[in-house]
Design a protein around this motif. Structure first.
Motif, PDB file in Angstrom:
ATOM      1  N   SER A  19     -21.087 121.791  31.409  1.00  9.24           N
ATOM      2  CA  SER A  19     -19.650 121.676  31.129  1.00  9.24           C
ATOM      3  C   SER A  19     -19.252 120.223  30.881  1.00  9.24           C
ATOM      4  N   ARG A  20     -20.039 119.285  31.410  1.00 11.46           N
ATOM      5  CA  ARG A  20     -19.733 117.868  31.183  1.00 11.46           C
ATOM      6  C   ARG A  20     -20.498 117.281  29.994  1.00 11.46           C
ATOM      7  N   PHE A  21     -21.770 117.661  29.862  1.00  7.37           N
ATOM      8  CA  PHE A  21     -22.608 116.988  28.857  1.00  7.37           C
ATOM      9  C   PHE A  21     -22.637 117.711  27.503  1.00  7.37           C
ATOM     10  N   LEU A  40     -33.764 113.366  29.833  1.00  5.38           N
ATOM     11  CA  LEU A  40     -34.828 112.566  30.459  1.00  5.38           C
ATOM     12  C   LEU A  40     -34.740 112.660  31.990  1.00  5.38           C
ATOM     13  N   TYR A  41     -33.525 112.506  32.535  1.00  5.92           N
ATOM     14  CA  TYR A  41     -33.380 112.518  34.004  1.00  5.92           C
ATOM     15  C   TYR A  41     -33.893 113.830  34.602  1.00  5.92           C
ATOM     16  N   ARG A  42     -33.779 114.903  33.840  1.00  4.15           N
ATOM     17  CA  ARG A  42     -34.137 116.226  34.382  1.00  4.15           C
ATOM     18  C   ARG A  42     -35.541 116.671  34.002  1.00  4.15           C
ATOM     19  N   ALA A  73     -20.057 104.044  49.191  1.00  3.63           N
ATOM     20  CA  ALA A  73     -20.344 105.225  48.375  1.00  3.63           C
ATOM     21  C   ALA A  73     -20.823 104.749  47.011  1.00  3.63           C
ATOM     22  N   GLU A  74     -21.946 105.284  46.573  1.00  6.61           N
ATOM     23  CA  GLU A  74     -22.432 104.973  45.226  1.00  6.61           C
ATOM     24  C   GLU A  74     -22.418 106.259  44.403  1.00  6.61           C
ATOM     25  N   VAL A  75     -21.978 106.144  43.162  1.00  6.50           N
ATOM     26  CA  VAL A  75     -21.921 107.323  42.289  1.00  6.50           C
ATOM     27  C   VAL A  75     -22.898 107.129  41.126  1.00  6.50           C
ATOM     28  N   GLY A  80     -32.232 105.017  42.544  1.00 15.57           N
ATOM     29  CA  GLY A  80     -31.974 104.063  43.604  1.00 15.57           C
ATOM     30  C   GLY A  80     -32.114 102.591  43.284  1.00 15.57           C
ATOM     31  N   ARG A  81     -32.043 102.240  42.004  1.00 17.60           N
ATOM     32  CA  ARG A  81     -32.129 100.806  41.675  1.00 17.60           C
ATOM     33  C   ARG A  81     -31.165  99.992  42.544  1.00 17.60           C
ATOM     34  N   LEU A  82     -29.925 100.470  42.665  1.00 21.48           N
ATOM     35  CA  LEU A  82     -28.960  99.766  43.519  1.00 21.48           C
ATOM     36  C   LEU A  82     -28.972 100.316  44.949  1.00 21.48           C
ATOM     37  N   VAL A  96     -24.226 109.557  45.579  1.00 27.18           N
ATOM     38  CA  VAL A  96     -23.881 110.778  44.849  1.00 27.18           C
ATOM     39  C   VAL A  96     -24.666 110.782  43.538  1.00 27.18           C
ATOM     40  N   GLU A  97     -25.357 111.869  43.268  1.00 28.09           N
ATOM     41  CA  GLU A  97     -26.179 111.925  42.051  1.00 28.09           C
ATOM     42  C   GLU A  97     -26.247 113.384  41.573  1.00 28.09           C
ATOM     43  N   PRO A  98     -25.857 113.624  40.311  1.00 25.17           N
ATOM     44  CA  PRO A  98     -25.868 115.014  39.848  1.00 25.17           C
ATOM     45  C   PRO A  98     -27.264 115.576  39.558  1.00 25.17           C
ATOM     46  N   PRO A 101     -33.645 116.302  40.049  1.00 25.37           N
ATOM     47  CA  PRO A 101     -34.942 115.615  40.098  1.00 25.37           C
ATOM     48  C   PRO A 101     -34.811 114.136  40.493  1.00 25.37           C
ATOM     49  N   LEU A 102     -33.688 113.515  40.135  1.00 31.51           N
ATOM     50  CA  LEU A 102     -33.492 112.111  40.538  1.00 31.51           C
ATOM     51  C   LEU A 102     -33.173 112.027  42.020  1.00 31.51           C
ATOM     52  N   ARG A 103     -32.401 112.992  42.501  1.00 28.25           N
ATOM     53  CA  ARG A 103     -32.101 112.995  43.951  1.00 28.25           C
ATOM     54  C   ARG A 103     -33.397 113.098  44.750  1.00 28.25           C
ATOM     55  N   GLY A 124     -23.090 115.525  43.051  1.00 28.45           N
ATOM     56  CA  GLY A 124     -21.673 115.375  42.704  1.00 28.45           C
ATOM     57  C   GLY A 124     -21.521 114.637  41.391  1.00 28.45           C
ATOM     58  N   PHE A 125     -20.299 114.666  40.896  1.00 25.69           N
ATOM     59  CA  PHE A 125     -19.978 114.052  39.604  1.00 25.69           C
ATOM     60  C   PHE A 125     -18.786 113.111  39.772  1.00 25.69           C
ATOM     61  N   PHE A 126     -18.700 112.133  38.892  1.00 24.26           N
ATOM     62  CA  PHE A 126     -17.593 111.168  38.953  1.00 24.26           C
ATOM     63  C   PHE A 126     -16.234 111.856  39.073  1.00 24.26           C
ATOM     64  N   ASP A 127     -16.028 112.875  38.258  1.00 27.56           N
ATOM     65  CA  ASP A 127     -14.676 113.444  38.159  1.00 27.56           C
ATOM     66  C   ASP A 127     -14.357 114.423  39.283  1.00 27.56           C
ATOM     67  N   ALA A 141     -20.723 101.983  41.168  1.00 31.29           N
ATOM     68  CA  ALA A 141     -21.581 102.712  40.235  1.00 31.29           C
ATOM     69  C   ALA A 141     -22.365 101.671  39.452  1.00 31.29           C
ATOM     70  N   CYS A 142     -23.626 101.951  39.186  1.00 31.56           N
ATOM     71  CA  CYS A 142     -24.475 100.990  38.475  1.00 31.56           C
ATOM     72  C   CYS A 142     -25.078 101.664  37.250  1.00 31.56           C
ATOM     73  N   SER A 143     -24.766 101.140  36.082  1.00 29.58           N
ATOM     74  CA  SER A 143     -25.329 101.680  34.841  1.00 29.58           C
ATOM     75  C   SER A 143     -25.096 103.177  34.721  1.00 29.58           C
ATOM     76  N   ALA A 144     -23.948 103.636  35.179  1.00 30.73           N
ATOM     77  CA  ALA A 144     -23.698 105.075  35.180  1.00 30.73           C
ATOM     78  C   ALA A 144     -22.306 105.418  34.644  1.00 30.73           C
ATOM     79  N   PHE A 145     -21.307 104.601  34.971  1.00 31.86           N
ATOM     80  CA  PHE A 145     -19.924 104.921  34.583  1.00 31.86           C
ATOM     81  C   PHE A 145     -19.668 104.512  33.131  1.00 31.86           C
ATOM     82  N   ALA A 149     -15.429 111.187  29.144  1.00 32.70           N
ATOM     83  CA  ALA A 149     -15.080 112.139  30.208  1.00 32.70           C
ATOM     84  C   ALA A 149     -16.323 112.650  30.947  1.00 32.70           C
ATOM     85  N   GLY A 150     -17.415 112.892  30.235  1.00 28.08           N
ATOM     86  CA  GLY A 150     -18.614 113.440  30.874  1.00 28.08           C
ATOM     87  C   GLY A 150     -19.309 112.467  31.805  1.00 28.08           C
ATOM     88  N   HIS A 151     -19.029 111.188  31.641  1.00 26.58           N
ATOM     89  CA  HIS A 151     -19.704 110.158  32.439  1.00 26.58           C
ATOM     90  C   HIS A 151     -18.711 109.286  33.200  1.00 26.58           C
TER      91      HIS A 151
HETATM   92  C1  LIG Z   1     -28.831 105.019  33.607  1.00 25.52           C
HETATM   93  S1  LIG Z   1     -28.800 106.029  35.051  1.00 25.52           S
HETATM   94  C2  LIG Z   1     -28.490 104.829  36.309  1.00 25.52           C
HETATM   95  C3  LIG Z   1     -28.971 105.269  37.649  1.00 25.52           C
HETATM   96  C4  LIG Z   1     -28.877 104.216  38.753  1.00 25.52           C
HETATM   97  N1  LIG Z   1     -27.497 103.947  39.126  1.00 25.52           N
HETATM   98  C5  LIG Z   1     -29.582 102.957  38.361  1.00 25.52           C
HETATM   99  O1  LIG Z   1     -28.931 101.920  38.163  1.00 25.52           O
HETATM  100  O2  LIG Z   1     -30.794 103.012  38.192  1.00 25.52           O
HETATM  101  C6  LIG Z   1     -27.258 106.908  34.914  1.00 25.52           C
HETATM  102  C7  LIG Z   1     -27.014 107.812  36.100  1.00 25.52           C
HETATM  103  O3  LIG Z   1     -25.705 108.391  36.029  1.00 25.52           O
HETATM  104  C8  LIG Z   1     -25.792 109.738  36.422  1.00 25.52           C
HETATM  105  N2  LIG Z   1     -24.656 110.470  35.831  1.00 25.52           N
HETATM  106  C9  LIG Z   1     -24.510 110.911  34.579  1.00 25.52           C
HETATM  107  N3  LIG Z   1     -23.359 111.575  34.441  1.00 25.52           N
HETATM  108  C10 LIG Z   1     -22.743 111.540  35.628  1.00 25.52           C
HETATM  109  C11 LIG Z   1     -21.510 112.060  36.118  1.00 25.52           C
HETATM  110  N4  LIG Z   1     -20.668 112.734  35.339  1.00 25.52           N
HETATM  111  N5  LIG Z   1     -21.198 111.846  37.404  1.00 25.52           N
HETATM  112  C12 LIG Z   1     -22.031 111.127  38.207  1.00 25.52           C
HETATM  113  N6  LIG Z   1     -23.217 110.617  37.800  1.00 25.52           N
HETATM  114  C13 LIG Z   1     -23.567 110.817  36.530  1.00 25.52           C
HETATM  115  C14 LIG Z   1     -27.130 110.181  35.883  1.00 25.52           C
HETATM  116  O4  LIG Z   1     -27.580 111.377  36.492  1.00 25.52           O
HETATM  117  C15 LIG Z   1     -27.990 108.976  36.203  1.00 25.52           C
HETATM  118  O5  LIG Z   1     -28.499 109.020  37.490  1.00 25.52           O
END
Ligand SMILES: C[S@@+](CC[C@H](N)C(=O)[O-])C[C@H]1O[C@@H](n2cnc3c(N)ncnc32)[C@H](O)[C@@H]1O
Length: 248
Positions: A19-21, A40-42, A73-75, A80-82, A96-98, A101-103, A124-127, A141-145, A149-151
Motif C-alpha cells: 500500500s505504500r510502495f 533488495l531489502y526483502r 527512537a530510530e525509524v 543498524g548502520r546508525l 522501527v523497521e518495516p 529480513p532487515l529486522r 512499523g512505518f514512518f506514517d 532516521a538515517c538514509s530512510a526519510f 508519502a511511501g517513505h
Molecule cells: C537505505 S535504507 C537505510 C537503513 C539504515 N537506516 C541505514 O542507514 O543503514 C532505508 C531504510 O528505510 C526503510 N523504509 C522504507 N520505507 C519506510 C517507511 N515507509 N517507513 C519506515 N521505514 C522505511 C527501509 O526498510 C530501509 O531499512
C-alpha cells in the motif's frame, strides 16, 4: 540495480508494504529505482547489509547526536548502520523497521554486540509509528526519510514529531531534500573533509560497484581501488543532517 528485479518480484511485499510502495497496485522496479531498493531489502538483505556496512557515516554526524538521552527512537533502522551507534548512548532504544529480513539481521547484530536487551526492534512505518506520544528525547532516521508519502512525507514527519517529547530533537541523517526540510523548520549541519567507501578488498569494491554504482565500476577496476572516494561513486557522502528541537 535497475535490472536486478522485475515486476514478478513485487509479490514479496506484505499488504501494508504494497500500500505504500506500489499504491496503485502496479510498479516496475526496472523503471523505479526506489522500488528496486525496497525489493533488495526483502530479497537480498545480506547484500544490502554488505553495502551499508562499508558506507560509513561521517564521525562528526555520530559525534553531533546528543549523548544524555534516556529514550531514543530510530525509524527505518535497516541493518543498524546508525542503530549500533545509538545502542551505545541511549538507555532505551527502539528501532522501527518495516522489512522483516532487515529486522532479523539487525537483531542478530545487536545480540552479537551485547545490546540485545536494551534495543527493541519492531515493525512499523514512518506514517504510522507504533509508539506513544512523547516517547523519546531523540527521534532519528538515517538514509530512510524522504518527502514522498511511501517513505515518510508530511505524515511521516508529523509522526516523528508526535513521538518526540517537548524539548527533544528530531534528526534526519543523510537527508535527500534539505529545502523541503528547511521549509518545515529543520536546520542543516554538514561535516567537512574527504570521505570514502572502504570496501573489504578491491574485488569487493568492483563486485558491489557493478551492482550499486555501475558508472563508477570501470574507474574502480582501472585504478585498483579498495577505498573509493564518494565523489567517484557519484553520490553525496553521508556528512549531512537536518534537525529540529521541539518547543519545550
Ligand atoms: C537505505 S535504507 C537505510 C537503513 C539504515 N537506516 C541505514 O542507514 O543503514 C532505508 C531504510 O528505510 C526503510 N523504509 C522504507 N520505507 C519506510 C517507511 N515507509 N517507513 C519506515 N521505514 C522505511 C527501509 O526498510 C530501509 O531499512
Amino acid at each position: 540495480m535497475r535490472r536486478r528485479y522485475t515486476a514478478a518480484d513485487l509479490g514479496v511485499f506484505t499488504r501494508e508494504e504494497a500500500s505504500r510502495f506500489v499504491p496503485r497496485g502496479d510498479g516496475d522496479p526496472q523503471n523505479d529505482v526506489v522500488l528496486a531498493w525496497e525489493l533488495l531489502y526483502r530479497l537480498e538483505p545480506e547484500l544490502y547489509d554488505r553495502l551499508a556496512s562499508v558506507e560509513r557515516l561521517h564521525p562528526g554526524v555520530i559525534g553531533w547526536l546528543p549523548r544524555d538521552v534516556d529514550r531514543i527512537a530510530e525509524v527505518g533502522a535497516g541493518t543498524g548502520r546508525l542503530t549500533m551507534e545509538l545502542a551505545e548512548r541511549g538507555r532505551h532504544v527502539v528501532a522501527v523497521e518495516p522489512a522483516r529480513p532487515l529486522r532479523r539481521i539487525l537483531r542478530r547484530k545487536l545480540t552479537a554486540a551485547g545490546h540485545g536487551d536494551r534495543v527493541r526492534v519492531i515493525r512499523g512505518f514512518f506514517d504510522q509509528l507504533p509508539l506513544r506520544d512523547d516517547a523519546a528525547g531523540l527521534v532519528v532516521a538515517c538514509s530512510a526519510f524522504t518527502p514522498s508519502a511511501g517513505h515518510g512525507g508530511e505524515a511521516g514527519l508529523a509522526e516523528m514529531e508526535r513521538v518526540c517529547r517537548p524539548g527533544g530533537c528530531v534528526a534526519i541523517i543523510w537527508p535527500n531534500h534539505l529545502d523541503w526540510l528547511a521549509a518545515r523548520g529543520y536546520r542543516h549541519v554538514s561535516f567537512p573533509g574527504p570521505m570514502s567507501v572502504e570496501f573489504g578488498s578491491h574485488e569487493e569494491a568492483v563486485e558491489l560497484a557493478e551492482i550499486f554504482y555501475p558508472k563508477a565500476a570501470g574507474e574502480i577496476r582501472r585504478r585498483g581501488w579498495r577505498k573509493v572516494p564518494f565523489e567517484a561513486l557519484g553520490i553525496n557522502p553521508p556528512r549531512d543532517l537536518a534537525f529540529k528541537v521541539l518547543a519545550g
